[in-house]
Design a protein around this motif. Structure first.
Motif, short mmCIF file in Angstrom:
data_model
loop_
_atom_site.label_atom_id
_atom_site.label_comp_id
_atom_site.label_asym_id
_atom_site.label_seq_id
_atom_site.Cartn_x
_atom_site.Cartn_y
_atom_site.Cartn_z
N THR A 183 10.45 -0.82 10.32
CA THR A 183 11.17 -0.05 11.33
C THR A 183 11.48 -0.89 12.57
OG1 THR A 183 9.08 0.73 12.26
CG2 THR A 183 10.12 2.13 10.61
N ARG B 241 16.89 -1.86 25.58
CA ARG B 241 15.72 -2.14 26.41
C ARG B 241 16.08 -1.97 27.88
NH1 ARG B 241 14.58 -1.02 21.71
NH2 ARG B 241 13.28 -2.38 20.46
N GLN C 186 6.07 -6.06 21.74
CA GLN C 186 6.27 -5.80 20.31
C GLN C 186 5.59 -6.84 19.43
OE1 GLN C 186 10.64 -4.27 20.94
NE2 GLN C 186 10.04 -3.86 18.86
N ARG C 187 5.42 -8.05 19.98
CA ARG C 187 4.73 -9.06 19.20
C ARG C 187 3.26 -8.68 19.00
NH1 ARG C 187 6.09 -13.69 22.29
NH2 ARG C 187 8.25 -13.14 22.01
N ASP D 275 6.59 3.73 20.67
CA ASP D 275 7.01 3.32 19.33
C ASP D 275 8.28 4.06 18.92
OD1 ASP D 275 4.79 1.79 19.30
OD2 ASP D 275 3.70 2.95 17.80
N ARG D 276 8.30 5.33 19.25
CA ARG D 276 9.47 6.14 18.90
C ARG D 276 10.71 5.63 19.63
NH1 ARG D 276 10.00 12.01 21.63
NH2 ARG D 276 12.26 12.10 21.69
N LEU D 277 10.56 5.31 20.91
CA LEU D 277 11.71 4.83 21.67
C LEU D 277 12.17 3.47 21.14
CD1 LEU D 277 10.64 5.76 25.32
CD2 LEU D 277 12.21 6.99 23.82
N LEU D 278 11.20 2.62 20.81
CA LEU D 278 11.55 1.25 20.41
C LEU D 278 12.13 1.19 19.00
CD1 LEU D 278 8.60 -0.76 21.97
CD2 LEU D 278 10.95 -0.61 22.77
N THR D 279 11.89 2.19 18.16
CA THR D 279 12.51 2.19 16.84
C THR D 279 13.83 2.96 16.86
OG1 THR D 279 11.17 4.09 16.20
CG2 THR D 279 10.38 1.92 15.50
N LEU E 10 9.70 -2.48 14.60
CA LEU E 10 8.81 -2.43 15.75
C LEU E 10 8.16 -3.79 15.99
CD1 LEU E 10 8.19 -0.27 17.73
CD2 LEU E 10 6.35 0.52 16.26
N LEU F 36 2.21 -5.74 18.35
CA LEU F 36 2.08 -4.54 17.51
C LEU F 36 1.84 -4.89 16.05
CD1 LEU F 36 4.88 -2.27 18.94
CD2 LEU F 36 2.43 -2.09 19.27
N MET G 263 2.68 4.08 25.65
CA MET G 263 2.16 3.18 24.61
C MET G 263 0.95 3.80 23.94
SD MET G 263 2.04 -0.46 26.53
CE MET G 263 3.31 -0.87 27.68
#
Ligand SMILES: Nc1ncnc2c1ncn2[C@@H]1O[C@H](COP(=O)(O)OP(=O)(O)OP(=O)(O)O)[C@@H](O)[C@H]1O
Ligand SMILES: [Mg+2]
Lengths: 367, 270
Positions: free
Chosen positions: A82, B113, B267-268, B104-108, A84, B270, B98
């Protein structure tokens, strides 16, 4: 390229529309290849290899179940697919787009329900959906009507204007799925959609997911419930220790096992570990495998698992064989093979007993 | 059926649409947290009379520009301080997002950004605008004369907004880098307090000890204060105010861009 216009022209030209295109249904919806991901260890701990070469393919329009215990690498896989996070090695594409180089395209094509709820608790259900719609470029009346439609579909119309922080676990999860569907994605990711739900909410969610699949959506679902994968997924992949152990349709995997699962609880002279000693186990295996109908024998503690051609018919012979080693049988069950048996066969131990699956709370238990 | 699902992705969202949606989310929250709102507004009301009486005698110190009251002198300082104390927490919302799954929802999603950063910064700008208006009105009610009239007050407001944007960008960047509440609080304190006191907020630069005066010269908080103070004075030096506003704007843009970049580092992890 929206294929709608081209297919309209083709129909006029009296030619069947061809399935082309990167995102069309001929191409797989998800392709993961040799994914590797290592997390740096926290506070001097050694690095954690979350994925070590996981790969699989999800055909478009199907439900794919990624089944594995805590820490197997399910969420890591979902996070990579996804966009991420990126993998350290390997490659993956979703809806025909490369997750690394075309992350923006992937994001427009997918809906994501993460393991942790992505709902903003301080906003209402409706506001959560509208925010997602706007982020996807769906605005104004189109957004409002799509949102109302989803609220109805997920039985959230009544609490729609209440703050999400007042929602029950089941309502939150349904809202999560609705959020993932706002923009009518091609591929939907569901990371443990039913963990922590009560049985009733779980079966409601199962019904909802099954309904979605009839609409042609591709769904990648992770779970640590065998039954969930069995019921919903056309194909499942067992993931363990960051690797895909085996992949196939639930029925195909089960029928490969040939025969019934026989499980015995042993009694008699057991050693400290609670099972028969190594010598007794060897004798037991020899005697049982000497029987024609018995294929596989595994002893885990005081439990003996065997695969037998005709479970019920073979029982007396099995009892006799066990008796011959000086042990006794305190209980016996015969069952058609389940995914749990598939798991046992490929991973070497039972899924349910060893992972505490079903409690849904002990996240890192046993790690 | 399949064609319908895969064929027509919604038109790509514009920056403005995404920015507006994110800003809305924060503004709505403000309306729903009357306690937070009243505490923030109270801050604006309290500092001016408090520091005004606490440091009253600064006005008597030889070397203080006797032309005006201490309250009048203090007003831009309190505005800047309020901007710092409010925007210094801009990153907290990110940490909460976070810890829940909202980030996570916003970033997918296809959210840019830039929009994810600009939304919360704009929200901070709205907050400081309300606070500045309150402080200025209060100062006026307590007898301060802003001799340059509305233009001066407007410049002070612009200075406050730019300062708030700069500090928010910094706080958001930090939030994305440290990723936990405790570290962010520690880092914010470490930045906000020294920046406030190493400036001419309470006392003219000429009266500050030597090294503090030097530090203050390079302190963006001091730029905002000086710009506002110039603009409110009887004979504003618009050039002096202008370059400081320009520098603040540049800093605000820079930290905003930095924050947008910091998503990569986040994100790195995660
Ligand atoms: N951000 C992270 N930093 C460090 N280690 C991580 C991180 N995320 C996951 N891990 C580790 O990587 C491994 C795989 O984790 P992952 O979350 O993918 O498992 P999972 O299959 O989703 O498990 P669960 O069923 O508990 O959700 C685990 O050992 C986990 O501790
Ligand atoms: Mg997980």
């Amino acid at each position: 390229m929206p294929p709608t216009s081209s297919s309209a022209i083709r129909t006029v030209a009296d030619e069947p529309p061809k399935r082309l295109s990167a995102s069309g249904s001929a191409a797989p919806a998800v392709e993961a290849h040799e994914l590797v991901k290592t997390y740096p260890g926290r506070r001097g701990a050694p690095p954690v290899r979350a994925l070590s070469g996981a790969g699989f393919t999800v055909p478009a329009g199907t439900v794919f179940g990624l089944l594995g215990p805590n820490g197997a690498g399910k969420s890591t896989t979902v996070r990579i697919l996804t966009t991420l996070t990126s993998p350290d090695g390997g490659r993956a594409s979703v809806a025909g787009y490369d997750v690394r180089r075309q992350a923006g395209r992937v994001r427009r094509a997918i809906g994501v329900v993460t393991q942790k709820s992505g709902v903003d608790p301080e906003a209402t259900g409706r506001e959560n959906l509208v925010l997602q719609a706007y982020l996807h470029g769906l605005t104004g009346r189109a957004a409002r009507s799509r949102v109302s439609e989803l609220l109805d579909q997920f039985d959230l119309a009544a609490p729609a204007d209440r703050l999400a922080r007042t929602y029950s676990g089941g309502m939150l999860r349904r809202l999560d799925v609705a959020i993932g569907l706002v923009h009518r994605p091609a591929v939907l990711f569901l990371d443990e959609p039913t963990t922590g739900l009560d049985p009733q909410a779980r079966s409601a969610m199962w019904a909802e997911i099954s309904r979605l699949t009839t609409e042609g959506l591709t769904i990648l679902l992770t779970t640590h419930y065998l039954e969930e994968a069995d019921r919903l997924a056309a194909r499942v992949a067992l993931i363990e220790g960051g690797r895909i152990v085996v992949e196939g349709s639930p029925d195909g995997l089960k029928s490969e096992l040939r025969g019934d699962a026989l499980e015995l609880e042993l009694a008699g002279e057991l050693d400290d570990s609670g099972g028969p000693g190594p010598a007794a186990v060897t004798r037991l295996r020899e005697r049982l495998l000497a029987l024609d109908a018995v294929h596989e024998v595994r002893v885990v503690g005081r439990r003996l698992h065997a695969r037998v051609a005709d479970g019920a018919g073979t029982l007396p012979a099995v009892f006799a064989a066990v008796g011959g080693t000086g042990l006794a049988v305190s209980s016996a069950t015969v069952a058609r093979p389940s995914l749990d048996d598939v798991y046992l066969r490929y991973v070497g131990h039972r899924f349910t007993a060893d992972t505490g699956a079903g409690t849904g709370t002990a996240r890192e238990a046993g790690r | 059926m399949t064609a319908e699902l895969t064929a027509t992705p919604a038109p790509e969202a514009s920056f403005g649409t995404q920015f507006g949606a994110v800003l809305m989310r924060h503004l709505r929250l403000l309306g729903r947290q009357p306690a937070y709102l009243s505490i923030s507004l109270m801050q604006a009301v309290i500092w001016l009379p408090l520091f005004g009486s606490l440091f009253r005698h600064v006005a008597d110190v030889p070397g203080f520009d006797g032309g005006r009251s201490y309250l009048g002198y203090l007003t831009p300082g309190v505005v800047a301080m309020t901007a710092l104390f409010t925007s210094g927490w801009a990153g907290m919302g990110f940490i909460q997002d976070m810890e829940g799954g909202v980030m996570d929802r916003l970033l997918t999603s296809p959210a840019r950004r830039g929009a994810l950063v600009a939304g919360p910064i704009a929200y901070q700008a709205v907050m400081i605008t309300i606070q500045t208006v309150i402080i200025v009105v209060l100062g006026w009610a307590l007898g301060t004369h802003f001799r340059s009239g509305p233009a001066g007050a407007l410049v002070l407001l612009v200075a406050a907004v730019l300062l708030a944007a700069f500090i928010s960008g910094l706080s958001i960047t930090l939030a994305l880098l440290v990723r936990n509440e405790e570290s962010l609080i520690a880092a914010s304190q470490f930045i906000v307090l020294p920046l406030t006191f190493l400036s001419s907020a309470m006392m003219p630069r000429d009266l500050l000890p030597g090294w503090i005066a030097t530090v203050a010269r390079y302190n963006p908080v001091d730029w905002a204060i000086t710009a506002g103070r110039e603009a409110l004075g009887a004979d504003p030096d618009w050039t002096a105010a202008g370059w400081r506003l320009g520098a603040l704007a540049a800093l605000a843009v820079a930290t905003g861009a930095l924050a947008a970049r910091a998503f990569r580092t986040y994100q790195r992890s995660l």
